[in-house]
Write an enzyme that holds these catalytic residues in place. Structure first.
Site, PDB file in Angstrom:
ATOM      1  N   HIS A   1       0.842  -1.207   0.000  1.00 30.85           N
ATOM      2  CA  HIS A   1       0.000   0.000   0.000  1.00 30.85           C
ATOM      3  C   HIS A   1       0.877   1.256   0.000  1.00 30.85           C
ATOM      4  CE1 HIS A   1      -2.798  -2.882   2.181  1.00 30.85           C
ATOM      5  NE2 HIS A   1      -3.591  -2.426   1.226  1.00 30.85           N
TER       6      HIS A   1
ATOM      7  N   GLN B   1     -18.439  -5.771  -0.893  1.00 27.89           N
ATOM      8  CA  GLN B   1     -17.614  -6.627  -1.744  1.00 27.89           C
ATOM      9  C   GLN B   1     -17.265  -7.965  -1.089  1.00 27.89           C
ATOM     10  OE1 GLN B   1     -14.424  -3.503  -1.798  1.00 27.89           O
ATOM     11  NE2 GLN B   1     -13.036  -5.242  -1.716  1.00 27.89           N
TER      12      GLN B   1
ATOM     13  N   SER C   1      -2.880  -8.237   3.006  1.00 27.68           N
ATOM     14  CA  SER C   1      -3.381  -8.222   4.380  1.00 27.68           C
ATOM     15  C   SER C   1      -3.802  -9.624   4.814  1.00 27.68           C
ATOM     16  CB  SER C   1      -4.582  -7.287   4.487  1.00 27.68           C
ATOM     17  OG  SER C   1      -4.194  -5.994   4.127  1.00 27.68           O
ATOM     18  N   ARG C   2      -4.228 -10.436   3.863  1.00 25.31           N
ATOM     19  CA  ARG C   2      -4.729 -11.772   4.223  1.00 25.31           C
ATOM     20  C   ARG C   2      -3.598 -12.745   4.543  1.00 25.31           C
ATOM     21  NH1 ARG C   2      -9.129 -10.303   0.355  1.00 25.31           N
ATOM     22  NH2 ARG C   2     -11.010 -10.212   1.627  1.00 25.31           N
TER      23      ARG C   2
HETATM   24  O1  PAF Z   1      -8.208  -3.334  -3.007  1.00 24.69           O
HETATM   25  C1  PAF Z   1      -8.876  -2.958  -2.026  1.00 24.69           C
HETATM   26  O2  PAF Z   1      -8.342  -2.772  -0.934  1.00 24.69           O
HETATM   27  C2  PAF Z   1     -10.375  -2.734  -2.186  1.00 24.69           C
HETATM   28  O3  PAF Z   1     -10.942  -3.666  -3.042  1.00 24.69           O
HETATM   29  C3  PAF Z   1     -10.736  -1.293  -2.607  1.00 24.69           C
HETATM   30  C4  PAF Z   1     -10.191  -0.956  -3.972  1.00 24.69           C
HETATM   31  C5  PAF Z   1     -10.195  -0.315  -1.585  1.00 24.69           C
HETATM   32  C6  PAF Z   1     -12.254  -1.143  -2.668  1.00 24.69           C
HETATM   33  O4  PAF Z   1     -12.841  -1.418  -1.436  1.00 24.69           O
END
Ligand code: PAF
Length: 277
Positions: A33, A57, A181-182
């Site tokens: 990130h 999602q 993260s997973r």
């Molecule tokens: O990749 C992610 O962390 C998520 O899918 C996003 C793009 C922030 C949308 O919730």
């Protein structure tokens, strides 16, 4: 760095600003990130990062409730990276009413979409909402989520959004495992095994670079190799980079995408392959 949790305050803070570069995230930030944040810095004078674990999602049996939430540590990291604004809306703030899925992205039911029904509709919906709120000139997404990057690009193009979508390279651990993260869901033994997904992609890519063109056979071989070591494989697929469809004969810019589970942890990864002409 300002941390803002309401849409009204964020709009107020960004009013009249041009040159906003945006990185949407679900938090629990790692070096992958932070790399996207550094890329954003090269594309705008004001860097905005959102942290929002988007319920839309996640499937009913997925990890929404246990997804790691580490806001204080995330903000420290973002401050060190020179981020200007962090947007941390609550679910109620972003979805004041029951949220309808707003878009029907291309390939929403393919690849990961076939195993996570509704996932890409949920991603596209929240990303569109965030774009409307932040109004960035550029937005950065990791290539590790290759299909997500494709979906966001398609939706932005179809809706003529004035935002440049930039893909950031996957950041990997020294053994090749893509940062995610997973990964922290993995046991110690699982973490050691996890690198085999990357090794499988690497050997498939090597075979393609050596001239093997029977991609279906390479996919099968990769699935068998993973399955033999105890992985439950969702898919291994060789696709065209530009369309994520099965490559036409002679296509050169390809990508191998894979998703597989080790125990309860679902990992995804991909490698681009550019064949010589
Ligand atoms: O990749 C992610 O962390 C998520 O899918 C996003 C793009 C922030 C949308 O919730």
């Amino acid at each position: 760095m300002q941390v803002i949790s309401t849409v009204a305050e964020l709009r107020q803070r960004l009013r009249g600003k041009t040159g906003i570069a945006f990185v949407p995230t679900m938090g629990n930030l790692h070096e992958g990130h932070l790399d996207l944040v550094r890329i954003a810095r090269q594309h705008g004078a004001c860097v905005v990062v959102s942290i929002f674990v988007n319920p839309l999602q996640f499937g009913a049996n997925e990890d929404f409730s246990k997804y790691p939430r580490t806001l204080a540590q995330d903000c420290e990291k973002l401050e060190q990276c020179g981020v200007d604004v962090v947007f941390t809306p609550t679910e109620r703030e972003l979805y004041p009413q029951p949220q309808q899925v707003m878009v029907e992205p291309l390939l929403a039911d393919e690849l990961c979409g076939a195993f996570r029904p509704g996932h890409f509709r949920g991603v596209a919906t929240v990303v569109l909402k965030l774009f409307n709120i932040v109004q960035p000139q550029a937005a950065v997404f990791g290539k590790k989520d290759y299909q997500q990057l494709y979906v966001v690009r398609q939706v932005a193009a179809q809706l003529n959004l004035p935002v440049e979508i930039i893909g950031g390279e996957t950041v990997r651990a020294p053994d090749g495992l893509a940062l995610s993260s997973r990964n922290q869901y993995l046991s110690a033994a699982g973490r050691t095994e996890a690198t085999f997904l990357y090794q499988t992609l690497t050997s498939t890519r090597q075979a393609m670079l050596n001239g093997v063109t029977d991609y279906a056979k390479l996919e099968r071989r990769a699935v068998e190799a993973l399955t033999a070591r105890g992985w439950q494989v969702d898919y291994v697929a060789v696709r065209a980079q530009a369309t994520l469809l099965q490559p036409e004969n002679g296509a050169r810019d390809l990508v191998i995408l894979a998703a597989a589970r080790l125990g309860n942890t679902r990992l995804i990864d991909n490698l681009e392959v550019c064949l010589k002409g």
